[in-house]
Design a protein around this motif. Structure first.
Motif, mmCIF file in Angstrom:
data_model
loop_
_atom_site.group_PDB
_atom_site.id
_atom_site.type_symbol
_atom_site.label_atom_id
_atom_site.label_comp_id
_atom_site.label_asym_id
_atom_site.label_seq_id
_atom_site.Cartn_x
_atom_site.Cartn_y
_atom_site.Cartn_z
ATOM 1 N N PRO A 31 7.192 -21.686 -3.422
ATOM 2 C CA PRO A 31 6.852 -20.791 -4.535
ATOM 3 C C PRO A 31 7.176 -19.341 -4.201
ATOM 4 N N GLN A 32 7.421 -18.547 -5.221
ATOM 5 C CA GLN A 32 7.652 -17.119 -5.050
ATOM 6 C C GLN A 32 6.382 -16.463 -4.503
ATOM 7 N N GLN A 33 6.551 -15.508 -3.627
ATOM 8 C CA GLN A 33 5.417 -14.801 -3.040
ATOM 9 C C GLN A 33 5.127 -13.486 -3.757
ATOM 10 N N THR A 34 5.998 -13.110 -4.676
ATOM 11 C CA THR A 34 5.800 -11.877 -5.441
ATOM 12 C C THR A 34 4.813 -12.132 -6.577
ATOM 13 N N LEU A 35 4.319 -11.060 -7.160
ATOM 14 C CA LEU A 35 3.429 -11.166 -8.306
ATOM 15 C C LEU A 35 4.176 -11.828 -9.457
ATOM 16 N N ILE B 180 13.201 -20.946 -8.528
ATOM 17 C CA ILE B 180 12.314 -19.804 -8.774
ATOM 18 C C ILE B 180 11.110 -20.238 -9.596
ATOM 19 N N TYR B 181 9.946 -20.294 -8.938
ATOM 20 C CA TYR B 181 8.719 -20.648 -9.647
ATOM 21 C C TYR B 181 7.514 -19.976 -8.998
ATOM 22 N N TRP B 182 6.471 -19.820 -9.809
ATOM 23 C CA TRP B 182 5.221 -19.207 -9.366
ATOM 24 C C TRP B 182 4.086 -20.190 -9.605
ATOM 25 N N THR B 183 3.123 -20.200 -8.692
ATOM 26 C CA THR B 183 1.950 -21.064 -8.841
ATOM 27 C C THR B 183 0.696 -20.195 -8.941
ATOM 28 N N ILE C 241 -1.084 -19.088 -11.389
ATOM 29 C CA ILE C 241 -1.154 -18.036 -12.409
ATOM 30 C C ILE C 241 -2.419 -18.303 -13.220
ATOM 31 N N LYS C 242 -3.325 -17.328 -13.260
ATOM 32 C CA LYS C 242 -4.631 -17.538 -13.899
ATOM 33 C C LYS C 242 -4.828 -16.602 -15.081
ATOM 34 N N SER C 243 -5.533 -17.135 -16.075
ATOM 35 C CA SER C 243 -5.954 -16.294 -17.196
ATOM 36 C C SER C 243 -7.259 -15.607 -16.828
ATOM 37 N N LYS C 244 -7.674 -14.664 -17.658
ATOM 38 C CA LYS C 244 -9.032 -14.156 -17.542
ATOM 39 C C LYS C 244 -9.969 -15.298 -17.923
ATOM 40 N N VAL C 245 -11.203 -15.233 -17.460
ATOM 41 C CA VAL C 245 -12.150 -16.293 -17.818
ATOM 42 C C VAL C 245 -12.526 -16.164 -19.292
ATOM 43 N N ILE C 246 -12.777 -17.317 -19.892
ATOM 44 C CA ILE C 246 -13.377 -17.313 -21.222
ATOM 45 C C ILE C 246 -14.747 -17.968 -21.079
ATOM 46 N N TRP C 247 -15.714 -17.441 -21.804
ATOM 47 C CA TRP C 247 -17.110 -17.832 -21.654
ATOM 48 C C TRP C 247 -17.496 -18.885 -22.667
ATOM 49 N N LYS C 248 -18.460 -19.702 -22.305
ATOM 50 C CA LYS C 248 -19.008 -20.664 -23.262
ATOM 51 C C LYS C 248 -19.811 -19.898 -24.305
ATOM 52 N N ASN C 249 -19.472 -20.096 -25.557
ATOM 53 C CA ASN C 249 -20.171 -19.450 -26.659
ATOM 54 C C ASN C 249 -21.635 -19.903 -26.651
#
Length: 196
Positions: free
Chosen positions: A46-50, A155-158, A160-168
């Motif tokens: 995997p790529q080590q860059t952002l 070329i691939y990245w592993t 990768i996370k979203s911001k958390v979403i909360w339980k309503n």
């Protein structure tokens, strides 16, 4: 003699390229990649860059029965493995529905709709929308979307996370666990209150 060596070299290169493409899973990630989300591209790390990708999620919270739409912003990409997870877990949560063109569902964590992966190496863009439904029960307090995105075989990245979403607060998924726990401990609480 030099002509023979050059032909042998190019023949080897063609065979190596064909082998690499075959081992790259051009029709989607295998179920064995669900936990570590590594595409197993032979000889490639995997790529080590952002990563040049980020998530656009249409809601800051989730409610069972209500779909959440996700887009991956950034350059066009060919390969993908996308899951929803709770904090610190490798289990795929919820259900992906109606995968967009050039993608398909992948069974992860015993869930036939647990992940989305590519179905071919056609380009996917930021206009590609993935739809996720929260689980009907056992909802965690927060969920994160996690992806591996490949621009090409090399070329691939592993991770990768979203911001958390909360339980309503209105979500009923998980309420049955609390009800069962309270009903099981109610006799014990009554005995304790008698001694107070």
């Amino acid at each position: 003699m030099a002509h023979w060596n050059l032909s042998l070299f190019f023949g080897f290169q063609i065979l190596w390229t064909m082998f690499s493409l075959c081992s790259a899973f051009p029709t989607g990630a295998p179920a064995s990649a669900c936990e570590n989300m590594l595409p197993m591209h032979t000889g490639v790390q995997p790529q080590q860059t952002l990563a040049p990708y980020e998530f656009l999620v249409n809601s800051p919270s989730f409610l069972n029965g209500q779909p959440i739409n996700i887009q991956i912003l950034g350059p066009a990409y060919r390969g993908l493995l996308l899951e929803a997870r709770s904090f610190g877990s490798t289990t795929a949560l919820g259900f992906w529905k109606n995968p967009p063109n050039n993608t398909k569902l992948l069974q992860c964590s015993g869930n036939p709709h647990g992940a989305v992966t590519h179905s071919n190496t056609n380009l996917k863009t930021r206009q590609t929308t993935y739809t996720w439904l929260p689980p009907n029960s056992g909802c965690p307090p927060v969920v994160t979307f996690l992806a591996t995105v490949a621009q090409s075989h090399e070329i691939y990245w592993t991770n990768i996370k979203s911001k958390v979403i909360w339980k309503n607060p209105k979500a009923s998924c998980g309420a049955e666990t609390l009800t069962r726990t309270l009903s099981a401990t109610a006799p014990l609480l009554l005995v304790l209150f008698e001694y107070i």
